[in-house]
Design a protein around this motif. Sequence first.
Motif, PDB file in Angstrom:
ATOM      1  N   LEU A 215       0.647  -1.724  -0.170  1.00 53.55           N
ATOM      2  CA  LEU A 215       0.581   0.042  -0.211  1.00 53.55           C
ATOM      3  C   LEU A 215       0.677   1.315   0.380  1.00 53.55           C
ATOM      4  CD1 LEU A 215      -1.755  -1.030   2.491  1.00 53.55           C
ATOM      5  CD2 LEU A 215      -2.666  -1.327   0.086  1.00 53.55           C
ATOM      6  N   LYS A 216       0.068   1.912   0.027  1.00 53.73           N
ATOM      7  CA  LYS A 216       0.923   3.232  -0.673  1.00 53.73           C
ATOM      8  C   LYS A 216       0.114   4.496  -0.086  1.00 53.73           C
ATOM      9  CE  LYS A 216       0.287   5.039  -5.330  1.00 53.73           C
ATOM     10  NZ  LYS A 216       0.439   5.621  -6.275  1.00 53.73           N
ATOM     11  N   LEU A 217      -0.095   5.641   0.152  1.00 54.05           N
ATOM     12  CA  LEU A 217      -0.615   7.138   0.527  1.00 54.05           C
ATOM     13  C   LEU A 217      -1.047   7.514  -0.952  1.00 54.05           C
ATOM     14  CD1 LEU A 217       0.680   9.368   3.834  1.00 54.05           C
ATOM     15  CD2 LEU A 217      -1.479   8.131   3.228  1.00 54.05           C
ATOM     16  N   SER A 218      -3.157   7.668  -0.207  1.00 57.36           N
ATOM     17  CA  SER A 218      -2.865   8.207  -1.825  1.00 57.36           C
ATOM     18  C   SER A 218      -2.283   9.527  -2.091  1.00 57.36           C
ATOM     19  CB  SER A 218      -4.333   8.824  -1.747  1.00 57.36           C
ATOM     20  OG  SER A 218      -5.016   9.131  -1.260  1.00 57.36           O
ATOM     21  N   ALA A 223      -6.343   8.689   2.530  1.00 56.75           N
ATOM     22  CA  ALA A 223      -6.265   6.781   2.187  1.00 56.75           C
ATOM     23  C   ALA A 223      -5.490   6.622   1.715  1.00 56.75           C
ATOM     24  CB  ALA A 223      -7.594   6.782   0.915  1.00 56.75           C
ATOM     25  N   PHE A 224      -5.392   4.748   2.061  1.00 52.61           N
ATOM     26  CA  PHE A 224      -3.730   4.577   2.342  1.00 52.61           C
ATOM     27  C   PHE A 224      -4.806   3.125   0.355  1.00 52.61           C
ATOM     28  CE2 PHE A 224      -2.736   4.907   5.804  1.00 52.61           C
ATOM     29  CZ  PHE A 224      -1.473   5.177   5.935  1.00 52.61           C
ATOM     30  N   ILE A 225      -4.193   3.477  -0.525  1.00 55.99           N
ATOM     31  CA  ILE A 225      -3.880   2.351  -2.156  1.00 55.99           C
ATOM     32  C   ILE A 225      -3.339   1.687  -2.175  1.00 55.99           C
ATOM     33  CG2 ILE A 225      -5.603   4.609  -2.421  1.00 55.99           C
ATOM     34  CD1 ILE A 225      -3.561   5.478  -4.784  1.00 55.99           C
ATOM     35  N   PRO A 226      -3.669   0.152  -2.702  1.00 51.92           N
ATOM     36  CA  PRO A 226      -2.957  -0.725  -3.690  1.00 51.92           C
ATOM     37  C   PRO A 226      -1.599   0.746  -4.117  1.00 51.92           C
ATOM     38  CG  PRO A 226      -4.673  -0.618  -4.184  1.00 51.92           C
ATOM     39  CD  PRO A 226      -4.912   0.684  -3.784  1.00 51.92           C
ATOM     40  N   ILE A 227      -0.503  -0.311  -4.704  1.00 54.80           N
ATOM     41  CA  ILE A 227       0.394   0.300  -5.371  1.00 54.80           C
ATOM     42  C   ILE A 227       0.119  -0.477  -6.408  1.00 54.80           C
ATOM     43  CG2 ILE A 227       3.078   0.008  -6.245  1.00 54.80           C
ATOM     44  CD1 ILE A 227       3.695   0.156  -2.418  1.00 54.80           C
ATOM     45  N   SER A 228       0.818   0.939  -7.977  1.00 62.74           N
ATOM     46  CA  SER A 228       0.217  -0.034  -8.921  1.00 62.74           C
ATOM     47  C   SER A 228       1.089  -0.679  -9.394  1.00 62.74           C
ATOM     48  CB  SER A 228      -0.270   1.265  -9.755  1.00 62.74           C
ATOM     49  OG  SER A 228       0.736   2.179  -9.677  1.00 62.74           O
ATOM     50  N   GLU A 231       7.563  -1.104  -9.091  1.00 64.06           N
ATOM     51  CA  GLU A 231       8.661  -0.575  -9.253  1.00 64.06           C
ATOM     52  C   GLU A 231       9.006   1.077  -8.637  1.00 64.06           C
ATOM     53  OE1 GLU A 231       7.454  -1.706 -12.553  1.00 64.06           O
ATOM     54  OE2 GLU A 231       9.125  -3.501 -12.098  1.00 64.06           O
ATOM     55  N   GLU A 232       7.358   1.440  -8.627  1.00 66.76           N
ATOM     56  CA  GLU A 232       7.340   2.387  -7.642  1.00 66.76           C
ATOM     57  C   GLU A 232       7.976   2.687  -6.984  1.00 66.76           C
ATOM     58  OE1 GLU A 232       3.021   5.249  -7.479  1.00 66.76           O
ATOM     59  OE2 GLU A 232       3.186   2.590  -7.462  1.00 66.76           O
ATOM     60  N   ALA A 233       8.427   4.085  -6.618  1.00 66.63           N
ATOM     61  CA  ALA A 233       9.201   4.626  -5.546  1.00 66.63           C
ATOM     62  C   ALA A 233       8.691   5.270  -5.035  1.00 66.63           C
ATOM     63  CB  ALA A 233      10.234   5.309  -5.735  1.00 66.63           C
ATOM     64  N   VAL A 234       7.924   4.619  -3.443  1.00 69.03           N
ATOM     65  CA  VAL A 234       7.111   5.253  -2.631  1.00 69.03           C
ATOM     66  C   VAL A 234       7.038   4.708  -1.814  1.00 69.03           C
ATOM     67  CG1 VAL A 234       6.103   6.068  -3.909  1.00 69.03           C
ATOM     68  CG2 VAL A 234       5.024   3.953  -3.594  1.00 69.03           C
ATOM     69  N   ARG A 235       7.175   5.256  -0.241  1.00 69.55           N
ATOM     70  CA  ARG A 235       6.743   4.546   0.738  1.00 69.55           C
ATOM     71  C   ARG A 235       5.918   3.582   1.251  1.00 69.55           C
ATOM     72  NH1 ARG A 235       5.492   9.558   5.223  1.00 69.55           N
ATOM     73  NH2 ARG A 235       6.151   7.959   6.643  1.00 69.55           N
ATOM     74  N   ARG A 236       5.982   2.336   1.084  1.00 71.13           N
ATOM     75  CA  ARG A 236       5.320   1.406   1.051  1.00 71.13           C
ATOM     76  C   ARG A 236       4.664   1.327   2.676  1.00 71.13           C
ATOM     77  NH1 ARG A 236       5.845  -2.086  -3.576  1.00 71.13           N
ATOM     78  NH2 ARG A 236       7.689  -0.831  -4.909  1.00 71.13           N
ATOM     79  N   PHE A 237       3.560   0.557   2.759  1.00 71.96           N
ATOM     80  CA  PHE A 237       2.385   0.333   4.092  1.00 71.96           C
ATOM     81  C   PHE A 237       1.799  -0.810   4.037  1.00 71.96           C
ATOM     82  CE2 PHE A 237       3.155   5.101   3.678  1.00 71.96           C
ATOM     83  CZ  PHE A 237       3.828   5.446   5.508  1.00 71.96           C
TER      84      PHE A 237
END
Lengths: 633, 668
Positions: A215-218, A223-228, A231-237
């Motif tokens: 998950l990541k923050l929108s 909201a927390f939404i699924p990582i698409s 490879e996405e470089a974001v904070r993951r939850f």
Amino acid sequence: MHTHNSLRFLPACLLAVFLLTAGFEPALGQSKLQENPGGYHGELDFPWSWKRYYSYAEWTQMMHDIQDQYDHLADIESIGKSRMGRDQFLITITAKSTGAHDTKPAMWVDGAVHGNEVNGIMCSLYLMWYLLTQYDYNTFVHDLVNSTTFYILPGLNVDANESFVSFPNTANNPREPYRPEDNDGDGLYDEDQTEDVDGDGQLSNMYKEDPEGPLKLSDDGRAFIPISSPEEAVRRFIRIGSEGYDNDGDGRINEDDIGGPDPNRNYPFDWQLQAGWPYTMSEPETRNAYEFMRTHDNIFATFHYHNTGRLIMSAGPGGVEAGAQAQQATGPYGMGRGQQTTAEQRLAQMREENKYAQYFERTVAPEYRHDFDVQTEIVTMGARILKNYRPSISSWRGTGQAQVNSYGMLGAYAYLIELWGSPAFAADINNDGRVSTEETLLWIDTELHGEGWITPHPVQHPDLGEVWIGGSQKKHTQRTPPARYIEMEAQKNADFVMYVASEFPKVEIDEIEITPEAGNLYWVDVTVKNDRVFPTFSDRDNELGTAIQDQLNFSSSGNVTLVEIPDGMTQIDPGINASRAMAVGTTTHEFRLRGQSETTFRYLVQKSGGAGWVEVTVDSFHGGTAAMRQDIR
Amino acid sequence: MNQNRQKQGGIRLLGLTAGLAACLLLVSVQSVGAQRVPISFGDYHGYGGTVDYIQRVAREYSSITELVEIGRSTMGRPIYVLVISRMNNGTTIDRHVELRNPRREGVNNVTPMKSYHGKPGIWIDGGTHGNEYTGTEVSLYIIDKLVSGYGSDDAITQLIDENAFYVCPIVNPDGVYNSVELGISQRQNSMEVDDDEDGRINEDGPDDLNGDGKITSFRYPDENGRFVIDEEDPRHMRQLGRDEEATAQRYSVVREDRDNDGDGRRGEDSERGIDVNRNFPEGWFNDEPDGKRGGSGYYAASSPEARAILEYFTNNTNILLVQSFHTSGGFTYRPFARWPDSRIAADDLAVLDQVMGVKYKELHPDEENPDRLWLPPYRGDRPYGFGIFIDWAYAQYGAFSMTTELWSWSRDTRGLPGYNGENDRNIWSKALLDYQETAFDGEIFVPWQDYNHPDLGRGQIGGFVGTYVGGNALPGPSLEHVAEIHWQFELWKAGLLPKLEITEATAETLSNSGGTRIVKVTAKVENSGQLATHRSGGARLAGNRQDAIWLIGNRDRVEYLQGGAWQSLGTIDGVMDIPAAEGGQGGGTGRRTAASAGQRRQAQQMPPNLPPQFRQQWLAQFGGGDQGADDGNTREVTWLISIEGNSPLKLVLTSQKGGTKVRELTVR
């Protein structure tokens, strides 16, 4: 079910007969009759806001206050105490001037057997308030409160009800009565419950940063939404679960919440251990309610408020294993055997005339056919009144559910209402019938002015380190409606309960016709009818052997005597099939009046001397009493 | 209500002869015992005497007893359970786990566990049917043996140290009170029931017509009567054989009673209510489409008596053995009364029939026909009854349960001169007539006296007092004989209970860096008792759980790397070699396995969002099933933990029905 003598209905009914025959307006007339639909109907006679939820102290005080104001229409009592010692207050509503509550057919209504389903409390309170405040203004309500008793238990599971309203909780908890239970098998009871970790008065979800999280923050941070993409470089939850601590140090959070058995699996009919542990009627809350029902045999129908999903579940003989003679139920719109149309085709055809029409394809034993037809008709009207509610006739096998128990054990017609549901009517923009997260947020922003959403925010957690809490709806936007929708829901549900009560059986004598036979013999033909949807007792009551049969009593002047002809079906006019009558040769005859039916009885009498008279009374346990006298000249 | 009301018509004291005989018989057993509350079995105790006795026992033996009021009867009489267990040596899991950060709401719905909840339990009851008070006497006899044997008899002392005996001498106080104190036999409780459906309640019970304080019989001349006055002993009414011609005057003999409500019947609506032993939620039904029902009461558990029992069991989950004493016939039956044997797990059937049943027959020899001592109640395709207590206790609670119908007058009579066990009631009755004059001071027989009956005319009132000469063991040596056999059986059964120990516990440091140690903890667990910690499949029942072991340290310093704070052990077998079963559900295994004991949790998929620190523990608990499954009566459990600095460590083994054991650990 019936332990009393049916004669106790007599006084009230005789009074009514007297008033009608004497040609008076009932002395109990409406002082403030309001016939203008745009006029004032009494709602400020007892001012009360229907745009909020109330604590136990508040709503029970309101019950006492309204009873005090309308004490000629209402009594209040505690039917017992909950596990934690709260009184279960029940209000009895009926016009005392027309007879005591136990002399009239009664409707039972309970709310919130599941602790979190507190909109059931609001609907129950609303019905109470509506009946009392409208009594003087509204003819329909006036007649209903005169002729019927309402037993209303707004909150059945009061301990959990109070927790849900007054403390931070998810939309789903607490649900059960407070019997301790070891949910996780560690030997401890109720030791790891939910907690409001961030102290904001809400119980939301916890997330934790995790490099492998899905998950990541929108973008808007709400909201927390699924990582698409991987490879996405974001904070993951990752999602941890509901807010709470690891109370017992076993590494799990909220795994042994408060409460024991499902109270709506605790009733005796078709009870089963695994669903209804520990034993039948083990919980004081359910036992007190059922003991009241069981010992008030004037209860004719019961309502049980739940949430969610907008369902009308009537208890009926659905799914009964039919014997060799089982027939297909026809419902009010009838479908003969051997017809080729499918149920769907038939329903589509019916709905061309009435878009609320219901047709249930079910095999029903012949002795339960009438109940099945009656319930089909009632829930069809329920669909009409409640609009977007889906009716059904629920299974005979209820594994200890209250509504199936009411029908199975007591022979009362019973309804479980699943209140509220998705706010699709207000929030569904793309018209797919569902409400997505985006649509929910938009609904909250517009209809609720932003109230109802918890924005994620970081908090230090003693067991987990930094967690993020939020990204969820608040409790009264989910299974219980936001304040502004409470009355909308309550009003139409009160309408349905009142409709059902207005269809309770009522026996009438349509006419007495005297036809001279030969010499001094006369035929006396008495037509008895019940225009209401419900019969004078249910098929189930009949099958349980607890029903009190309707009674026809014959009396006459001294010069008129009854001829003892054998009982049996006969035809008044041999040429006309429809002129069938039941010949009766005794002064007392037992029978059963079905819903929306009439029966003609035929006596043969002998008269000597001058004018005389015959009188017939009908005495029905639930259907009241009627009497008529006819002179023979 | 005065519970100690002087009973009417009770006999004053056991005659000296029988009392002495009883003392002599028991002298070897009692010589070392400390009977601080004397009890004799020369008369029935009834409700008042029973309450008085158990209250005194609870006062005198406070270190090994607790008297609990578990509910009230219909008429408001307390229902008591006397718990017998050493009160200062037990422990329970809730005393060891520190709970942190509770909800601010502060609901206080969980009460602390009793120390004896940490020990295997055995339940004994009597007086469920009010007129079957022999079971009450046997319960009191067992209480006496237990408390007076404590501290002097090693075997008894050990059983009380390690287990909990739950004795409920009177389940149905109103029935026992009416039957014994008032002499009006009442099987049922006293819930209001209109027995004859005439619209009135309790309007026509039995009557003490001659006011002598006893309900006896009324005989009156009747040409169709089935009795004659015995030729040898005119006190005795001899019942005629089937086709026997009578030369003497024929009599009818009826209960001392009149028609109080003028409906032509006598005693048809007494205070009796419903049968408590048909009011339990197993096999009770009211769900047939045609309204058929089985079992008593408006619904299962509707009676306050059944509900008191059910609620107490729900709050005392440690009971593994259940014995319910009834009368009469002199035999024991086990579940199911409602269902065929195919519903019982095969291993349980073997334990019941081939272990317990065999022992019962040994203790209670019947050379003529030993098989009539131990019976399955369900015969052919016919249920014996619906809503029966022992069916519930086995099926829904998970205990090995049985009902004993105490007392066979022909087999169990002792100390009656002139009676040699012949199966002839006339011989027995006449022997008793003579004997009772000295042994019972003549109090259990009332000489026939003329009486003009309001409904039946002239005749005589007299005969045996029904309280003593009906379906209950004759007080004195006969009652003591019956009680001693069943005490021996309970003593033996209690010895079958599980005995759990943590036999080994080690904590070994694997590495140490900067004050943080990685430690491997190993625990070995053994059940040296005969029975497993659950009956077959018992752990799966709602309200039950599998055995578990906690590793507890300082929460701020200990982290679980492998194995969580607690681990499930499944159901731990006992050492008993279970015979191959004949019949029963699932076929006989010949040896209990953990598989047959049932696994509550199936292997599951790990939730994808589970935090890493919880994953190991999740796997231990859910992923691979239970540790040590199929390990018979032993388990070996390991943990890997890290300890920051120092922390005390202890293991707490907690089994619902197998007891709770603690062992401290020292890190090496």
